[in-house]
Design a protein around this motif. Structure first.
Motif, PDB file in Angstrom:
ATOM      1  N   LEU A  26       0.857  -1.178   0.000  1.00  0.00           N
ATOM      2  CA  LEU A  26       0.000   0.000   0.000  1.00  0.00           C
ATOM      3  C   LEU A  26       0.894   1.228   0.000  1.00  0.00           C
ATOM      4  O   LEU A  26       1.880   1.284   0.745  1.00  0.00           O
ATOM      5  CB  LEU A  26      -0.900  -0.007   1.233  1.00  0.00           C
ATOM      6  CG  LEU A  26      -1.727  -1.285   1.446  1.00  0.00           C
ATOM      7  CD1 LEU A  26      -2.545  -1.174   2.725  1.00  0.00           C
ATOM      8  CD2 LEU A  26      -2.610  -1.569   0.262  1.00  0.00           C
ATOM      9  N   THR A  27       0.579   2.186  -0.829  1.00  0.00           N
ATOM     10  CA  THR A  27       1.395   3.393  -0.918  1.00  0.00           C
ATOM     11  C   THR A  27       0.572   4.611  -0.519  1.00  0.00           C
ATOM     12  O   THR A  27      -0.661   4.579  -0.520  1.00  0.00           O
ATOM     13  CB  THR A  27       1.947   3.591  -2.337  1.00  0.00           C
ATOM     14  OG1 THR A  27       0.859   3.657  -3.252  1.00  0.00           O
ATOM     15  CG2 THR A  27       2.884   2.458  -2.729  1.00  0.00           C
ATOM     16  N   ASP A  28       1.294   5.664  -0.193  1.00  0.00           N
ATOM     17  CA  ASP A  28       0.660   6.935   0.187  1.00  0.00           C
ATOM     18  C   ASP A  28      -0.356   6.753   1.311  1.00  0.00           C
ATOM     19  O   ASP A  28      -1.468   7.295   1.265  1.00  0.00           O
ATOM     20  CB  ASP A  28       0.011   7.611  -1.032  1.00  0.00           C
ATOM     21  CG  ASP A  28       1.034   7.921  -2.106  1.00  0.00           C
ATOM     22  OD1 ASP A  28       2.164   8.300  -1.727  1.00  0.00           O
ATOM     23  OD2 ASP A  28       0.723   7.770  -3.293  1.00  0.00           O
ATOM     24  N   THR A  29       0.028   5.979   2.303  1.00  0.00           N
ATOM     25  CA  THR A  29      -0.828   5.753   3.463  1.00  0.00           C
ATOM     26  C   THR A  29       0.055   5.624   4.693  1.00  0.00           C
ATOM     27  O   THR A  29       1.226   5.256   4.591  1.00  0.00           O
ATOM     28  CB  THR A  29      -1.715   4.500   3.271  1.00  0.00           C
ATOM     29  OG1 THR A  29      -2.682   4.439   4.311  1.00  0.00           O
ATOM     30  CG2 THR A  29      -0.896   3.220   3.255  1.00  0.00           C
ATOM     31  N   SER A  30      -0.517   5.904   5.831  1.00  0.00           N
ATOM     32  CA  SER A  30       0.235   5.727   7.072  1.00  0.00           C
ATOM     33  C   SER A  30       0.153   4.272   7.510  1.00  0.00           C
ATOM     34  O   SER A  30      -0.716   3.512   7.061  1.00  0.00           O
ATOM     35  CB  SER A  30      -0.339   6.625   8.178  1.00  0.00           C
ATOM     36  OG  SER A  30      -1.603   6.124   8.609  1.00  0.00           O
TER      37      SER A  30
END
Length: 141
Positions: free
Chosen positions: A8-12
């Motif tokens: 998963l990208t662009d996520t905390s």
């Protein structure tokens, strides 16, 4: 191969963890245990590492069927799922392939246990694909 992952990208990390639990729930799994590896290694060894959690996921109907087919299969339950931060904004979510359970017990496997592993794999792959947004983003490990 022993599992499958998606990134998963662009996520905390916390958002990815919550999304993973939600994806598991959507497939009928509950999370029975959560091990915070990052905190454990910091506490016990003084080591710093990126966030890493091991989730013990269980779909009660499948667990019951597996235990009825092979009572000692509990040694291989629940299904492990990892959520780990590879780098900021890149979270790897990995799922243990339930077919490993079948391979480990070898000749003790009957059709009932194989059916449980097949169903569990289907549900876990569906949760992984839900996280990825499609099946193309799922990788074997």
């Amino acid at each position: 191969m022993y599992g499958f992952t998606t990134t998963l990208t662009d996520t905390s990390f916390e958002q990815a963890l919550a999304r993973t639990v939600d994806a598991l729930k959507s497939e009928g799994f509950g999370v029975l245990s959560e091990i915070d590896v990052q905190a454990a290694l910091q506490d016990k060894l003084g080591l710093a590492m990126l966030p890493y959690r091991i989730l013990g996921a269980c779909k009660p109907t499948l667990a019951h069927q597996a235990l009825q087919a092979a009572p000692d299969i509990g040694l291989l339950l629940p299904c492990n799922v990892i959520v780990r931060e590879a780098s900021p904004g890149h979270i790897v979510v990995g799922f243990l392939d339930p077919q490993i359970m079948v391979r480990l017990v070898g000749s003790m496997v009957g059709p009932e246990l194989q059916a449980v592993a097949d169903a569990a794999e289907q549900h876990l792959r569906s949760a992984c694909a839900r996280l990825a947004g499609n099946t193309a983003a799922v990788s074997a490990v």
